[in-house]
Design an enzyme around this catalytic site. Structure first.
Site, mmCIF file in Angstrom:
data_model
loop_
_atom_site.group_PDB
_atom_site.id
_atom_site.type_symbol
_atom_site.label_atom_id
_atom_site.label_comp_id
_atom_site.label_asym_id
_atom_site.label_seq_id
_atom_site.Cartn_x
_atom_site.Cartn_y
_atom_site.Cartn_z
ATOM 1 C CG HIS A 71 17.334 47.233 -2.207
ATOM 2 N ND1 HIS A 71 18.389 46.602 -1.586
ATOM 3 C CD2 HIS A 71 17.590 47.178 -3.550
ATOM 4 C CE1 HIS A 71 19.232 46.165 -2.523
ATOM 5 N NE2 HIS A 71 18.768 46.497 -3.710
ATOM 6 C CB THR A 128 21.690 50.140 6.933
ATOM 7 O OG1 THR A 128 22.576 49.990 5.825
ATOM 8 C CG2 THR A 128 20.763 48.942 7.029
ATOM 9 C CG PHE A 130 19.341 40.769 9.613
ATOM 10 C CD1 PHE A 130 19.065 40.901 8.259
ATOM 11 C CD2 PHE A 130 20.632 41.058 10.046
ATOM 12 C CE1 PHE A 130 20.039 41.286 7.347
ATOM 13 C CE2 PHE A 130 21.620 41.449 9.145
ATOM 14 C CZ PHE A 130 21.316 41.558 7.793
ATOM 15 C CG ASN A 141 16.080 49.807 5.819
ATOM 16 O OD1 ASN A 141 15.341 49.195 5.063
ATOM 17 N ND2 ASN A 141 17.370 49.593 5.894
ATOM 18 N NE ARG A 171 24.003 51.916 -0.730
ATOM 19 C CZ ARG A 171 23.617 50.846 -0.015
ATOM 20 N NH1 ARG A 171 22.691 50.013 -0.492
ATOM 21 N NH2 ARG A 171 24.123 50.614 1.162
ATOM 22 C CD GLU A 230 20.125 44.402 -6.260
ATOM 23 O OE1 GLU A 230 20.766 43.945 -5.303
ATOM 24 O OE2 GLU A 230 19.819 45.615 -6.338
ATOM 25 C CE LYS A 233 14.602 47.481 2.055
ATOM 26 N NZ LYS A 233 15.567 47.224 3.163
ATOM 27 C CE1 TYR A 243 17.911 42.933 0.978
ATOM 28 C CE2 TYR A 243 15.595 42.371 0.956
ATOM 29 C CZ TYR A 243 16.602 43.316 0.954
ATOM 30 O OH TYR A 243 16.293 44.662 0.926
ATOM 31 N NE ARG A 256 17.649 52.531 3.986
ATOM 32 C CZ ARG A 256 18.613 51.737 3.540
ATOM 33 N NH1 ARG A 256 19.881 52.092 3.657
ATOM 34 N NH2 ARG A 256 18.319 50.579 2.970
HETATM 35 P P1 ADP Z 1 21.458 48.306 2.843
HETATM 36 O O1 ADP Z 1 19.994 48.044 2.544
HETATM 37 O O2 ADP Z 1 21.666 49.679 3.449
HETATM 38 O O3 ADP Z 1 22.345 48.027 1.659
HETATM 39 P P2 ADP Z 1 22.383 45.777 4.056
HETATM 40 O O4 ADP Z 1 22.724 45.271 2.673
HETATM 41 O O5 ADP Z 1 23.437 45.697 5.107
HETATM 42 O O6 ADP Z 1 21.890 47.310 4.018
HETATM 43 O O7 ADP Z 1 21.117 44.996 4.615
HETATM 44 C C1 ADP Z 1 20.041 44.691 3.763
HETATM 45 C C2 ADP Z 1 18.761 44.912 4.518
HETATM 46 O O8 ADP Z 1 18.663 43.971 5.590
HETATM 47 C C3 ADP Z 1 18.631 46.286 5.209
HETATM 48 O O9 ADP Z 1 18.221 47.308 4.332
HETATM 49 C C4 ADP Z 1 17.610 45.984 6.286
HETATM 50 O O10 ADP Z 1 16.274 45.973 5.765
HETATM 51 C C5 ADP Z 1 18.008 44.563 6.694
HETATM 52 N N1 ADP Z 1 18.930 44.584 7.853
HETATM 53 C C6 ADP Z 1 20.252 44.864 7.836
HETATM 54 N N2 ADP Z 1 20.789 44.798 9.071
HETATM 55 C C7 ADP Z 1 19.767 44.459 9.898
HETATM 56 C C8 ADP Z 1 19.663 44.226 11.305
HETATM 57 N N3 ADP Z 1 20.737 44.317 12.110
HETATM 58 N N4 ADP Z 1 18.454 43.895 11.814
HETATM 59 C C9 ADP Z 1 17.368 43.774 11.006
HETATM 60 N N5 ADP Z 1 17.400 43.981 9.670
HETATM 61 C C10 ADP Z 1 18.568 44.325 9.122
#
Ligand code: ADP
Length: 140
Positions: free
Chosen positions: A117, A93, A59, A114, A87, A128, A11, A51, A104
């Site tokens: 992805h 996350t 967010f 973070n 993962r 994807e 990212k 997304y 991370r």
């Molecule tokens: P992951 O990437 O671990 O699968 P999610 O699918 O829950 O996590 O979320 C997708 C992405 O959205 C996260 O990797 C992060 O960049 C962003 N995100 C998730 N939760 C938050 C939050 N509470 N505030 C800001 N960004 C968030």
């Protein structure tokens, strides 16, 4: 366990801080093979669709703006149980909750910024990968 492919994004927070190589080293050390990789500037439309599942989340706007803010590196990773394995290598996350040694934990700045992805299931991995790569670009 079968050989699988998963989709990864390094990212903007990570590309900006020159962490592509350090993250790839962790991926390869975990036994995952990078079978396709390209650095792109994601368009707003690509980020919104990618997304889309989070469209209703508070967010979402911030997340889309972040993903188009700097170049990203999109990748296809291959290996045994690649989806779950990646993962694990990524970590939780929220970097504050990520296990020691994960990408991370070491590199992420916050829950939003973070570093990486990774696909969460075989169906999303296939979708994807096909969204960002043509079949000919995958060199196993
Ligand atoms: P992951 O990437 O671990 O699968 P999610 O699918 O829950 O996590 O979320 C997708 C992405 O959205 C996260 O990797 C992060 O960049 C962003 N995100 C998730 N939760 C938050 C939050 N509470 N505030 C800001 N960004 C968030």
């Amino acid at each position: 366990m079968a050989i699988q492919r998963t989709f990864s994004i390094i990212k903007p927070d990570a590309t900006k801080r020159n962490l592509t190589g350090a993250i790839n080293a962790k991926i390869e050390a975990a036994g995952l093979r990078i079978v396709a990789q390209k650095r792109i500037r994601m368009t707003r439309e690509q980020a919104e669709i990618f997304y889309g599942v989070h469209r209703e989340r508070p967010f979402y706007g911030e997340l889309v703006a972040f993903m188009v803010s700097e170049p990203v590196v999109v990748q296809v990773l291959e290996g045994e149980d690649a989806i779950v394995k990646y993962r694990e290598v990524m970590g939780a996350t929220d970097p504050a909750e990520a296990a020691e040694g994960t990408i991370r934990k070491e590199f992420a700045l916050s829950k939003g910024e973070n570093a990486v992805h990774g696909s969460d299931a075989p169906e999303t991995a296939a979708e994807e990968i096909a969204y960002f790569f043509a079949g000919l670009e995958l060199v196993g």
